[in-house]
Design a protein around this motif. Structure first.
Motif, PDB file in Angstrom:
ATOM      1  N   ILE A 199       0.861  -1.206  -0.058  1.00 55.71           N
ATOM      2  CA  ILE A 199      -0.145   0.031   0.167  1.00 55.71           C
ATOM      3  C   ILE A 199       0.742   1.234   0.078  1.00 55.71           C
ATOM      4  N   SER A 232       1.722   4.117   6.638  1.00 58.88           N
ATOM      5  CA  SER A 232       1.427   2.729   6.015  1.00 58.88           C
ATOM      6  C   SER A 232       2.273   1.596   6.298  1.00 58.88           C
ATOM      7  N   MET A 255      -9.241   8.983   4.406  1.00 59.27           N
ATOM      8  CA  MET A 255      -8.114   8.314   5.390  1.00 59.27           C
ATOM      9  C   MET A 255      -7.178   9.389   6.098  1.00 59.27           C
ATOM     10  N   ALA A 282      -3.004   4.289   5.616  1.00 55.00           N
ATOM     11  CA  ALA A 282      -3.043   3.439   4.533  1.00 55.00           C
ATOM     12  C   ALA A 282      -2.897   2.178   4.938  1.00 55.00           C
ATOM     13  N   GLY A 283      -3.727   1.257   4.405  1.00 54.75           N
ATOM     14  CA  GLY A 283      -3.643  -0.175   4.916  1.00 54.75           C
ATOM     15  C   GLY A 283      -4.127  -0.685   5.680  1.00 54.75           C
ATOM     16  N   VAL A 284      -3.258  -1.764   6.426  1.00 58.78           N
ATOM     17  CA  VAL A 284      -3.922  -2.545   7.667  1.00 58.78           C
ATOM     18  C   VAL A 284      -3.706  -1.780   8.862  1.00 58.78           C
ATOM     19  N   CYS A 337      -4.768   0.780   9.778  1.00 53.71           N
ATOM     20  CA  CYS A 337      -5.963   1.487  10.144  1.00 53.71           C
ATOM     21  C   CYS A 337      -6.844   0.572  11.000  1.00 53.71           C
ATOM     22  N   TRP A 348      -8.343  -5.265   7.567  1.00 46.40           N
ATOM     23  CA  TRP A 348      -7.739  -4.725   6.159  1.00 46.40           C
ATOM     24  C   TRP A 348      -6.915  -5.602   5.752  1.00 46.40           C
ATOM     25  N   ASN A 359      -8.413  -5.020  -0.093  1.00 43.24           N
ATOM     26  CA  ASN A 359      -9.527  -4.018   0.132  1.00 43.24           C
ATOM     27  C   ASN A 359      -8.910  -2.769   0.775  1.00 43.24           C
ATOM     28  N   SER A 360      -7.596  -2.641   0.784  1.00 44.68           N
ATOM     29  CA  SER A 360      -6.969  -1.346   1.100  1.00 44.68           C
ATOM     30  C   SER A 360      -6.206  -0.771  -0.195  1.00 44.68           C
ATOM     31  N   HIS A 396      -6.989   2.904  -0.760  1.00 48.15           N
ATOM     32  CA  HIS A 396      -6.568   3.991   0.017  1.00 48.15           C
ATOM     33  C   HIS A 396      -5.560   4.982  -0.900  1.00 48.15           C
TER      34      HIS A 396
END
Length: 326
Positions: free
Chosen positions: A14, A124, A279, A289-291, A293, A301, A305-306, A309
């Motif tokens: 990401i 990220s 975001m 951004a990314g997991v 979150c 995440w 699915n990210s 972002h």
């Protein structure tokens, strides 16, 4: 000192996608990464296969060609590191970001090697770097591993695997097939429903036939040099011989770093505060951004699915830039 449009912390999939989006929109940027490119993927088990198919892991519409339905770790490393190389992305590796502070609308970023200034910062960093500790006696022994890479060191050894997620199940099956005597200690009453659908029947059958021992509704309470101690739901204590413990208990984002950067962490799961459409966190021009979150909800995440972002963040930065220029 040059003031960058964006400084990106983390060169995972990401983070790379954010850099590609910045470059597409002619924004100056730099990625700072404390390890290698896609460092978390590098530290995955050697023979891991993704749940997602290759096209779901693509970034910037760059095709990810895989001969297998589910690509593995090495293919992913080749894909993402290949993109960084081919696109000549601006990345500083093996440089850890220590502090992010905002002064008069500009971020001052201090790393282990240098200092930078940026109008916007994107964090990220994922969540794979900090193990979710059990906090029990003996967890600091060298026989306890929170990261699993390959089964060969555990041949003919008595192994305890803690957990029932994908990482725990993979470790249990692989070490069993290399000759380890495997016991799983599982807090819940069954193998996790999130385990890859083509692997779940395998572990359940090995448990049912007794090839792999499993203690459900149980919890590890102590680790010694030659044994482990656990209790079941009735409070009964059991001690068994043991050579290695693979504690596949999950991982967490660096909450101290997020908090020290000014981001509010909400609820029991310490979910970072951010606007779901941009975001942007509660600190203006500081983005996630990314997991990372998901806070402790690390299952929310993933790459698939990210990926969106990056575009969401850069679009918001562009709108803010236009607004400020008017």
């Amino acid at each position: 000192m040059e003031i960058l449009d964006i400084l990106i912390i983390g060169a995972g999939p990401i983070g790379l996608n954010c850099a590609l989006e910045a470059e597409k929109n002619k924004l100056t940027y730099l990625i700072v990464e404390k390890g290698t490119i896609v460092n978390s993927l590098y530290n995955y088990p050697l023979y891991m296969r993704f749940f997602s198919t290759a096209e779901k892991l693509e970034i910037a519409e760059i095709p990810f060609i895989s001969p297998a339905p589910k690509p593995g770790r090495q293919e992913a490393l080749e894909y993402y590191q290949g993109i960084a190389r081919q696109k000549n992305l601006n990345i500083n590796l093996y440089e850890k970001v220590l502090h992010v502070n905002k002064n008069e609308g500009i971020f001052d970023i201090e790393t282990s090697k240098a200092k930078y200034r940026a109008k916007n910062v994107i964090i990220s960093t994922g969540f794979y770097d900090i193990p979710n500790l059990m906090n029990i006696p003996g967890e600091d022994l060298s026989k306890v591993k929170h990261y699993y890479t390959e089964p060969y060191p555990y041949a003919q050894q008595k192994i305890v695997v803690v957990g029932s997620s994908n990482s725990a199940v993979d470790a249990a099956l692989e070490t069993y097939r290399k000759g380890a005597e495997v016991t799983m200690i599982i807090r819940h009453s069954e193998i996790s429903k999130s385990v890859k659908y083509w692997v779940k029947p395998d572990i359940e059958n090995r448990i049912a036939e007794g090839s792999i021992k499993a203690h459900f509704n149980s919890e590890l309470t102590a680790i010694t040099e030659n044994s482990v101690i656990f209790k079941n739901e009735n409070g009964e204590i059991t001690e068994i011989e043991n050579d290695f413990v693979l504690a596949m208990t999950g991982y967490l984002p660096d909450f101290d770093f997020l908090r020290n950067s000014g981001i509010d962490l909400l609820g029991d799961c310490l979910n970072p505060s951010y606007h779901p459409e941009t975001m942007e966190t509660n600190v203006s021009h500081l983005y996630l951004a990314g997991v990372v979150c998901g806070g402790k909800d690390t299952h929310l995440w993933f790459i698939e699915n990210s990926r969106i972002h990056a575009e969401m963040i850069v679009n918001n930065i562009l709108k803010s830039t236009i607004k400020n220029e008017l």
